[in-house]
Design a protein around this motif. Structure first.
Motif, PDB file in Angstrom:
ATOM      1  N   THR A 514      -3.811  -7.348   0.342  1.00  0.00           N
ATOM      2  CA  THR A 514      -2.682  -7.374   1.271  1.00  0.00           C
ATOM      3  C   THR A 514      -1.411  -7.841   0.568  1.00  0.00           C
ATOM      4  OG1 THR A 514      -4.199  -7.861   3.089  1.00  0.00           O
ATOM      5  CG2 THR A 514      -1.861  -8.299   3.478  1.00  0.00           C
ATOM      6  N   TYR A 515      -1.533  -8.831  -0.291  1.00  0.00           N
ATOM      7  CA  TYR A 515      -0.364  -9.306  -1.033  1.00  0.00           C
ATOM      8  C   TYR A 515       0.190  -8.202  -1.935  1.00  0.00           C
ATOM      9  CZ  TYR A 515       2.568 -12.121  -4.102  1.00  0.00           C
ATOM     10  OH  TYR A 515       3.631 -12.619  -4.812  1.00  0.00           O
ATOM     11  N   GLY A 516      -0.698  -7.478  -2.598  1.00  0.00           N
ATOM     12  CA  GLY A 516      -0.248  -6.374  -3.446  1.00  0.00           C
ATOM     13  C   GLY A 516       0.436  -5.283  -2.641  1.00  0.00           C
ATOM     14  N   ALA A 517      -0.129  -4.957  -1.477  1.00  0.00           N
ATOM     15  CA  ALA A 517       0.495  -3.942  -0.622  1.00  0.00           C
ATOM     16  C   ALA A 517       1.856  -4.418  -0.124  1.00  0.00           C
ATOM     17  CB  ALA A 517      -0.422  -3.620   0.558  1.00  0.00           C
ATOM     18  N   GLN A 519       3.893  -6.488  -1.692  1.00  0.00           N
ATOM     19  CA  GLN A 519       4.839  -6.413  -2.807  1.00  0.00           C
ATOM     20  C   GLN A 519       5.367  -4.986  -2.975  1.00  0.00           C
ATOM     21  OE1 GLN A 519       6.273  -8.812  -4.201  1.00  0.00           O
ATOM     22  NE2 GLN A 519       4.989 -10.128  -5.463  1.00  0.00           N
ATOM     23  N   ARG A 520       4.481  -4.005  -2.831  1.00  0.00           N
ATOM     24  CA  ARG A 520       4.908  -2.625  -3.017  1.00  0.00           C
ATOM     25  C   ARG A 520       5.826  -2.172  -1.887  1.00  0.00           C
ATOM     26  NH1 ARG A 520       1.372   2.744  -4.524  1.00  0.00           N
ATOM     27  NH2 ARG A 520       3.097   4.208  -4.308  1.00  0.00           N
ATOM     28  N   THR A 521       5.449  -2.446  -0.656  1.00  0.00           N
ATOM     29  CA  THR A 521       6.290  -2.014   0.466  1.00  0.00           C
ATOM     30  C   THR A 521       7.618  -2.755   0.470  1.00  0.00           C
ATOM     31  OG1 THR A 521       5.194  -3.626   1.908  1.00  0.00           O
ATOM     32  CG2 THR A 521       4.346  -1.382   1.937  1.00  0.00           C
ATOM     33  N   ALA A 566       9.072  -4.071   5.411  1.00  0.00           N
ATOM     34  CA  ALA A 566       8.095  -4.293   4.339  1.00  0.00           C
ATOM     35  C   ALA A 566       6.781  -4.747   4.948  1.00  0.00           C
ATOM     36  CB  ALA A 566       8.638  -5.331   3.363  1.00  0.00           C
ATOM     37  N   ASP A 567       6.079  -3.833   5.567  1.00  0.00           N
ATOM     38  CA  ASP A 567       4.842  -4.156   6.266  1.00  0.00           C
ATOM     39  C   ASP A 567       3.656  -3.606   5.490  1.00  0.00           C
ATOM     40  OD1 ASP A 567       2.795  -4.661   7.990  1.00  0.00           O
ATOM     41  OD2 ASP A 567       3.776  -3.837   9.756  1.00  0.00           O
ATOM     42  N   PRO A 568       2.807  -4.474   4.934  1.00  0.00           N
ATOM     43  CA  PRO A 568       1.655  -3.977   4.171  1.00  0.00           C
ATOM     44  C   PRO A 568       0.658  -3.192   5.007  1.00  0.00           C
ATOM     45  CG  PRO A 568       1.502  -6.344   4.503  1.00  0.00           C
ATOM     46  CD  PRO A 568       2.868  -5.939   4.946  1.00  0.00           C
ATOM     47  N   ALA A 569       0.683  -3.357   6.325  1.00  0.00           N
ATOM     48  CA  ALA A 569      -0.243  -2.612   7.181  1.00  0.00           C
ATOM     49  C   ALA A 569      -0.035  -1.113   7.069  1.00  0.00           C
ATOM     50  CB  ALA A 569      -0.093  -3.047   8.634  1.00  0.00           C
ATOM     51  N   ARG A 570       1.176  -0.684   6.735  1.00  0.00           N
ATOM     52  CA  ARG A 570       1.445   0.750   6.597  1.00  0.00           C
ATOM     53  C   ARG A 570       0.638   1.351   5.461  1.00  0.00           C
ATOM     54  NH1 ARG A 570       5.949   2.213   9.539  1.00  0.00           N
ATOM     55  NH2 ARG A 570       7.046   0.462  10.475  1.00  0.00           N
ATOM     56  N   LEU A 571       0.479   0.579   4.394  1.00  0.00           N
ATOM     57  CA  LEU A 571      -0.334   1.067   3.275  1.00  0.00           C
ATOM     58  C   LEU A 571      -1.822   0.854   3.524  1.00  0.00           C
ATOM     59  CD1 LEU A 571       1.600  -0.009   0.036  1.00  0.00           C
ATOM     60  CD2 LEU A 571       1.278   2.290   0.934  1.00  0.00           C
ATOM     61  N   LEU A 572      -2.173  -0.287   4.103  1.00  0.00           N
ATOM     62  CA  LEU A 572      -3.583  -0.632   4.261  1.00  0.00           C
ATOM     63  C   LEU A 572      -4.280   0.240   5.299  1.00  0.00           C
ATOM     64  CD1 LEU A 572      -3.286  -4.526   4.197  1.00  0.00           C
ATOM     65  CD2 LEU A 572      -4.029  -3.034   2.343  1.00  0.00           C
ATOM     66  N   LEU A 573      -3.590   0.574   6.375  1.00  0.00           N
ATOM     67  CA  LEU A 573      -4.221   1.327   7.467  1.00  0.00           C
ATOM     68  C   LEU A 573      -3.855   2.806   7.478  1.00  0.00           C
ATOM     69  CD1 LEU A 573      -3.828  -1.228  10.410  1.00  0.00           C
ATOM     70  CD2 LEU A 573      -5.877  -0.741   9.064  1.00  0.00           C
ATOM     71  N   GLY A 574      -2.724   3.165   6.885  1.00  0.00           N
ATOM     72  CA  GLY A 574      -2.335   4.570   6.853  1.00  0.00           C
ATOM     73  C   GLY A 574      -2.185   5.146   8.243  1.00  0.00           C
TER      74      GLY A 574
END
Length: 664
Positions: A514-517, A519-521, A566-574
């Motif tokens: 989640t931290y990595g996601a 950082q990217r978002t 910058a929400d990591p959920a967008r990458l994690l859940l697609g």
């Protein structure tokens, strides 16, 4: 005083405080805060005394017949074992913290007197459930909590969200309570009594005739009250109430009641292997589904609400594998850190002026504005994610360890399939829990952009409560797992090596990913604020929250941002994120299956009432009206007309008589 007398005072003191608060709240406002805090604090002290006297030994039982019924008797009964003693301490402790916190959080709320009285009544009802030894008396507390939740969730009744949430909470829980009541009657019919000890004796002797049916009926009420699939949908919407109410409902009352009920009557459910498997499936679906939903929420309180549903799923899973000690251990641990999470969230909401994590992610300096909330919430999130040595680690590992033992066949209390279901779901949920806990912390406290408004120091009553709750969130699990078996069934609650390594490793992996996601978002998110942030006027945190609910806008000013935070959920859940954010559209399913058919049936009944039934009613009224009109026309007031009619009638009668006589 005897232990029994002290135990009677524990629920009685908050009840008397509620009655007094409702009577004198408006006429003597100076007494409202003492009436809110002191009786609950006294009940907490008495609950500790009762627990010390009980000491995890033989249960304290006392009873007197309430009223003759002619069949199954109803009794005022107490049954205080180790489970009841400790859960009562938790309830009174959290209620005291909530009441003390609320004196600052709602200090300017004009409806604070009724709020404080309802919180006291809520506390009294839950304590009645905990100590009751008779199912009908338990049901009274069970239902009083339902009506209290209706009023407290709808505290900000001016907003449509609060009104809708209170109605939904009431109706969904009542949907489960109807079969629950039938199950209670069926259980008492088989046992010949509503007394819990008598019922458990009947089950032990094989006297329960339909264990599967009774168990499933009771589970309906448990699912509604403890927000388990599929009757969990009311709990996220209940966040429209004040934040301290959310802390009370999620940590110690209402949702804890269903889990506690199953723990107290666990042999009833163990009498049917099918019921235990159903319980395991319900817990598994609940914990995984709610964790996914929590990962997709934008409202900080809805994240915590879905988190509560998932943690209750862990408790249900422990009960499904026959280990009520692990379930109540997690109930106690969760009560401390979840109360801390909600009360710290209240401080964060006041500081940010909004519930939205997306807005918080574009606000810098929030952790400097509320350092107490920042540090205490960090501790609570680590406990939620089950990171050692925080309390959540020990209690959650006791659940996973119990599931592992059941899965490999080391227990006779539940089928092995139930163990595997709970174990796999629990490990998956461990990853997701760490993920949404990390996401919440990053978005709330590591934002960049507009400076957070400065409201000055929070009231001391709020910050003190946060640090008080931090102590059990940090230390309870490590101190309790060795001593609690003596209070419970004697089963070992020590974390096992396999599940500890798996659970902790998966939690750390979830947090790091989640931290990595994030950082990217964060590097890709567009952050262009339009306009300036205006600090919300210094004032009551509860009113700030009510304003944010009412407007759906940041309460501290007019700010427009680019739509992609910058929400990591967008990458994690697609693509799953949109569905998870809507709770997998279960409300829409209920709308199709239940709401629309009921509305259609109501429309049909309305049509039949107006066009069919009312036609007969109107016809019955029309006939006398027409007859009256005809008679009224004959009443002309002309004497000559009356004489002419009389003579004509006389002639007609004479002719008729003559014809009859001639015929004769």
């Amino acid at each position: 005083m005897t232990t029994t007398n002290l135990a009677v005072l524990v629920p009685l003191l908050p009840f008397l405080a509620a009655a007094a608060g409702l009577l004198v709240g408006r006429t003597a406002p100076g007494f409202v805060r003492p009436l809110a805090v002191l009786p609950t604090l006294a009940a907490f002290a008495l609950a500790i005394t009762v627990a010390a006297d009980q000491g995890g030994g033989r249960a304290v039982d006392a009873h007197t017949q309430l009223t003759p019924t002619g069949s199954v008797p109803i009794e005022l009964a107490l049954h205080i074992d180790g489970f009841a003693a400790l859960v009562a301490v938790l309830v009174a402790f959290v209620a005291t913290c909530v009441q003390f916190y609320s004196t600052g959080y709602l200090r300017d709320d004009p409806r604070y007197p009724s709020y404080a009285a309802l919180v006291s009544l809520f506390t009294s009802a839950m304590l009645l459930v905990v100590y009751s030894g008779d199912l009908i008396v338990l049901l009274v507390g069970w239902e009083v909590m339902g009506i209290c939740s209706y009023f407290l969730v709808g505290h900000y009744w001016e907003t449509p969200e609060a009104r809708a949430a209170s109605i939904k909470a009431f109706l969904v829980t009542k949907l489960g309570d109807v079969p629950f009541l039938i199950g209670l009657f069926a259980l008492a019919t088989d046992a010949g009594s509503f007394r819990i000890t008598t019922i458990l004796g009947t089950v032990a002797n094989g006297g329960l005739h339909h264990p599967t049916l009774v168990g499933l009926l009771l589970l309906c009420g448990v699912a509604g009250k403890s927000a388990q699939f599929p009757l969990h949908t009311w709990l996220p919407d209940a966040m429209a109430g004040p934040t301290p109410v959310s802390a009370l409902i999620h940590a110690a009352t209402m949702v804890a009641a269903g889990v506690y009920f199953v723990a107290r009557l666990l042999p009833v459910f163990e009498a049917s292997a099918a019921v235990m498997v159903v319980l395991a499936v319900v817990g598994a679906v609940t914990m995984v589904g709610s964790a996914l939903a929590a990962l997709a929420q934008d409202d900080i309180k809805r994240v915590l609400a879905y988190s509560t549903i998932g943690q209750l799923g862990y408790m249900t899973g422990a009960l499904a594998v026959g280990d009520r000690g692990a379930a109540v251990f997690h109930l106690l641990s969760h009560g401390a850190f979840k109360a801390l999470l909600f009360l710290a969230a209240g401080v964060v909401i006041h500081a940010a002026g909004t519930n939205s994590l997306a807005v918080m992610s574009r606000t810098s300096g929030l952790r400097e504005r509320v350092p107490d909330a920042y540090w205490t919430m960090t501790v609570a999130l680590l406990a939620l994610a089950a990171i050692p040595p925080f309390s959540g680690f020990f209690s959650k590992e006791s659940v996973l360890g119990a599931a592992e033992r059941t899965a490999i066949g080391h227990t006779a209390h539940a089928p092995g399939s139930a163990g595997w279901i709970v174990l796999v779901a629990g490990l998956v949920t461990a990853v997701l829990t760490a993920a949404y806990a990390t996401r919440l912390w990053l978005l709330a406290f590591r934002g960049r952009g507009t400076e957070a408004p400065d409201h000055g120091r929070q009231p001391l009553s709020m910050t003190v409560v946060l640090w008080v709750l931090t102590v059990p969130s940090l230390a309870f699990g490590g101190l309790a797992y060795r001593s609690l078996p003596g209070w419970f069934d004697g089963r070992d609650l020590t974390p096992t090596l396999t599940t500890s390594i798996l659970g902790t490793g998966l939690a750390l992996a979830g947090g790091l990913v989640t931290y990595g996601a994030w950082q990217r978002t964060r590097t890709l998110a567009a952050r262009v604020p339009i306009g300036a942030v205006a600090a919300h006027p210094e004032g009551d945190a509860g009113l700030v929250e009510a304003e944010a609910i009412a407007t759906h806008e940041p309460a501290f000013g007019d700010v427009a941002y680019a739509p992609d935070p910058a929400d990591p959920a967008r990458l994690l859940l697609g693509p799953l994120r949109r569905h998870a954010a809507e709770g997998f559209h279960l409300d829409a399913v209920y709308d199709v299956l239940f709401v629309r058919p009921v509305l259609a049936a109501a429309s049909l009944v309305q049509f039949l009432d107006r066009e069919v039934v009312d036609t007969y009613v109107r016809g019955a009224a029309a006939a006398p009206r027409l007859l009256g009109a005809a008679v009224r026309r004959a009443q002309t007031g002309n004497v000559q007309t009356y004489v002419s009619a009389l003579l004509a009638g006389t002639v007609v009668l004479a002719v008729a008589v003559l014809l009859v006589a001639t015929g004769a």
